[in-house]
Design an enzyme around this catalytic site. Structure first.
Site: not given
Ligand code: ATP
Ligand code: F6P
Ligand code: MG
Length: 530
Positions: A246, A302, A454-456, A271, A345, A182
Site C-alpha cells: 500500500r 471484498d 487466513m482467508i486472504r 482494487g 473482511m 492487499g
Molecule cells: N486516488 C488514487 N490515485 C492514485 N493512486 C492511488 C489512489 N488511491 C490509491 N492509490 C494507490 O493504489 C495502491 C493500492 O491502493 P489501496 O491500498 O487502497 O488498495 P486497493 O487497490 O484499493 O486494494 P484493496 O482492495 O486491497 O484495498 C496504493 O499504492 C495507493 O497508493
Molecule cells: O491489513 P491490510 O493489508 O491493510 O488489508 C485489510 C483490508 O484489505 C481488504 O482485505 C481488501 O483487500 C479489506 O477487506 C481489509 O479491510
Molecule cells: Mg481499496
C-alpha cells in the site's frame, strides 16, 4: 480501428444500482436513501450514489430524456483508445492465433484461410447486456430503475476479447505487471495468464514490478523477468509472486519510471485504489503523448467493484470462510449456551459476510456495513442472542469488519494508501456479549474467531481460477486492441471492458433491498436490529 468512435453502438444506459440512479423501495434502514416526492410513485428512494451521476438533473417530462440519457451513457462507457492520441496509429492483423500454432514454426497448421467467414475474433461492435431483469414497477424487489416509471432501457457495455486488428507490434512491446493493495486469492493465476497470453501474441519482454507501485520508485527493488517457464506453477500457491504494498510514489514518478524502463503495456492488478492509480497513470501517459496501454484487472476479496458479477478472490474467500463459520458453529453447538462470533473482511461492503452466511446455513445473525444495527436495547443483537440461547441453546454470529462502525471508537488513522483504519467491531461485539450475559446472570460461552488473513492468503479455488484465467487473457487482448485506462470484468456471466472511472466512483455495496440480502435474512431468521 477507427471503429472505436464509429461503432454502430447499441445504446448504453446507466448500469447498476451502485452506480446509477435507482428508484425503488428499501425493505429496511438503508443508510443512503433520502426520500423525495414523486408524481408516479408518491415516494421513491433515491440513492446517494446518484450524486456522481447525471440522473438528478434529468427532466423526465422531456419526451427525449431517454435518448439524451443514453447518449450520455454511451459516451461514458466509450473505451479510451490510444488512437485518441495517435490518430495515425495503424493497426496490424492480430498475431494472436485462434487456431493452434506449433511452437516450432509459429505458423498456423494448414486449413486456415484468411478469408474464412468465421474468424473467432470479437467485433468492436459486440456488446454485453448489463441488466437482464425487466422490473415492471419500482416496488418490485430489488428494482433498479432509471426513472420513476421504471422504464426499460437496454444497457450495453463493450464485450471483451481478442480483436482482429492490434495496435502494438509484439516485438516492440515491453509489458509490465504490478500487483497492489492487499493480498487476494488468484493474483498468481492472473499474472500467469497475462504472461502466457503475451507470449502467444509474440511478446518477448515481460517484467514484474515488485511490491506494488512502490517497485517503480524504490531503487533497491529490481524488476523480475517473467516467462511461461517462470510462471508455470505459481498459481499453485496463494499470495503474489511479485509482492504487494500500500502507499505509492507519485503518478508522475511512476510514469517517469515507465518511460525510463521502456514499458508500453502495463497490467495493474488491484482494487479501487489501485485502479484510481492506473487511471491516473493512463492520463499522465496521454498528457505526455506516450503510447502506453494501461489495463486493470480488478482484485478484491471484498467484491466491492461496481458493475461486476464478482471480482476474483471473492468466491475463494467465501469458501474459505466456511471453515471458520463451521468451527464457530461446532464450538457454539458443543458448549452449554455457546455463542460463536466470526469476523470476516469487508471494509465497506458486506458481500463476504452475506454470502458466507448464506452458504453455511449455520449463521443466526449476519451483520454488514450496509445495514445499521443496535447491540443493546429491546431490538438489539444481544437481546436476540438471549432469545436464541433460550430457544436453540446456541448461536452463531457472522460480522463484517466494516459493520457497526458507529458503535466502535474511531481511530482517525489511515493506512499508507489513505484508507481509514477501522475500529474492531468483532472484538467489541465479543466484549459486549460477555458483559451482557454476565450482567443478566445467564451463562454464555462466547468464542471469537477472526480468520481474515487466513482467508486472504489461500490459493484460488477452481471457480476463481477460471475467472482469473479469462480476466488475465482478456486484459492482454484489451491492451493489444489499443485500449487504455480500462479494466475487465464479468457481467451477467460474460466478459466486458469498462472505462476505469465507471467502476471505482464508490465501493459496490450490498443493497438491503436486494433479493440476496432478503434471502440471507430468510436463511438466518434474524429480525431487524433497530
Ligand atoms: N486516488 C488514487 N490515485 C492514485 N493512486 C492511488 C489512489 N488511491 C490509491 N492509490 C494507490 O493504489 C495502491 C493500492 O491502493 P489501496 O491500498 O487502497 O488498495 P486497493 O487497490 O484499493 O486494494 P484493496 O482492495 O486491497 O484495498 C496504493 O499504492 C495507493 O497508493
Ligand atoms: O491489513 P491490510 O493489508 O491493510 O488489508 C485489510 C483490508 O484489505 C481488504 O482485505 C481488501 O483487500 C479489506 O477487506 C481489509 O479491510
Ligand atoms: Mg481499496
Amino acid at each position: 480501428m477507427g471503429t472505436i468512435s464509429l461503432v454502430i453502438s447499441p445504446i448504453l444506459s446507466l448500469p447498476n444500482l451502485n452506480s446509477t440512479c435507482s428508484y425503488g423501495f428499501s425493505r429496511s434502514n438503508h443508510r443512503f436513501p433520502t426520500l423525495i416526492q414523486n408524481k408516479v410513485t408518491k415516494k421513491v428512494r433515491v440513492f446517494a450514489e446518484l450524486k456522481n451521476q447525471s440522473c438528478s438533473s434529468i427532466d423526465f417530462s422531456d419526451p427525449d430524456w431517454k435518448t439524451k440519457f443514453q447518449q450520455d451513457l454511451e459516451q461514458r462507457f466509450r473505451l479510451p483508445h490510444i488512437n485518441d492520441n495517435f490518430e495515425d496509429a495503424v493497426p496490424i492483423p492480430s498475431t494472436f492465433c485462434l487456431k493452434m500454432r506449433t511452437p516450432l514454426t509459429g505458423h498456423f497448421p494448414g486449413n486456415y484461410s484468411l478469408d474464412e467467414e468465421w474468424h473467432g475474433y470479437i467485433n468492436n461492435n459486440d456488446r454485453v447486456l448489463l441488466k437482464t431483469i425487466y422490473y415492471s414497477s419500482p416496488t418490485s424487489a430489488g428494482a433498479e430503475c432509471i426513472d420513476p416509471g421504471c422504464t426499460w432501457v437496454e444497457q450495453w457495455v463493450h464485450r471483451a476479447g481478442p480483436r482482429e486488428k492490434i495496435y502494438f507490434k509484439p516485438e516492440e512491446v515491453k509489458a509490465a505487471i504490478v500487483t497492489c493493495g492487499g493480498l487476494c486469492p488468484g493474483l498468481n493465476d492472473v499474472i500467469r495468464q497475462i504472461v502466457i497470453t503475451l507470449e502467444i501474441y509474440g511478446v518477448k519482454r515481460t517484467v514484474g514490478i515488485p511490491f506494488g507501485y512502490r517497485g517503480f520508485s524504490d531503487i533497491e527493488l529490481t524488476e523480475v523477468l517473467l516467462s511461461r517457464k517462470v510462471v508455470q506453477n505459481i498459481h499453485l500457491s496463494g499470495g503474489s509472486l511479485l509482492g504487494v504494498s500500500r502507499g505509492a510514489p507519485s503518478v508522475s514518478e511512476i510514469v517517469d519510471s515507465l518511460e525510463a524502463r521502456g514499458i508500453n503495456m502495463l497490467f495493474v492488478l488491484g482494487g479501487n485504489g489501485t485502479h484510481a492509480g492506473a487511471n491516473a497513470i493512463h492520463n499522465e501517459c496521454r498528457n505526455r503523448r506516450l503510447k502506453v496501454a494501461v489495463v486493470g484487472v480488478p482484485k478484491t476479496i471484498d467484491n466491492d467493484i461496481l458493475l461486476m458479477d464478482k471480482t476474483f478472490g471473492f468466491d475463494t474467500a467465501v469458501e474459505e470462510a466456511q471453515r471458520a463459520i463451521n468451527s464457530a458453529y461446532i464450538e457454539a453447538h458443543s458448549a452449554y449456551h455457546g455463542i460463536g462470533i466470526v469476523k470476516l473482511m469487508g471494509r465497506s461492503s458486506g458481500f463476504i459476510a452475506m454470502q458466507s452466511s448464506l452458504s453455511s446455513g449455520q449463521v443466526d445473525i449476519c451483520l454488514i456495513p450496509e445495514v445499521p444495527f443496535n447491540i443493546h436495547g429491546p431490538h438489539g443483537v444481544l437481546n436476540h442472542l438471549k432469545y436464541l440461547l433460550e430457544t436453540k441453546g446456541s448461536a452463531v454470529v457472522c460480522i463484517a469488519e466494516g459493520a457497526g462502525q458507529n458503535l466502535v471508537q474511531k481511530t482517525n488513522a489511515t493506512d499508507a494508501s489513505g484508507n481509514i483504519v477501522l475500529g474492531d467491531i468483532g472484538v467489541r461485539l465479543q466484549q459486549e456479549t460477555r458483559k451482557y450475559f454476565k450482567e443478566i446472570g445467564i451463562h454464555a460461552d462466547v468464542k471469537y474467531i477472526d480468520p481474515t488473513y487466513m482467508i486472504r492468503a489461500c490459493r484460488a479455488n477452481a471457480s476463481d481460477a477460471i475467472l482469473c484465467t479469462v480476466l488475465g487473457q482478456n486484459a492482454v487482448h484489451g491492451a493489444f486492441a489499443g485500449f487504455s485506462g480500462i479494466t475487465v470484468g464479468i457481467i451477467n456471466t460474460h466478459y466486458a471492458y469498462l472505462p476505469i472511472p465507471q467502476v471505482i466512483s464508490h465501493p459496490r455495496l450490498v443493497d438491503p433491498n436486494s433479493r440476496m440480502w432478503h434471502r440471507c435474512l430468510t436463511s438466518t431468521g434474524q429480525p431487524d436490529f433497530i
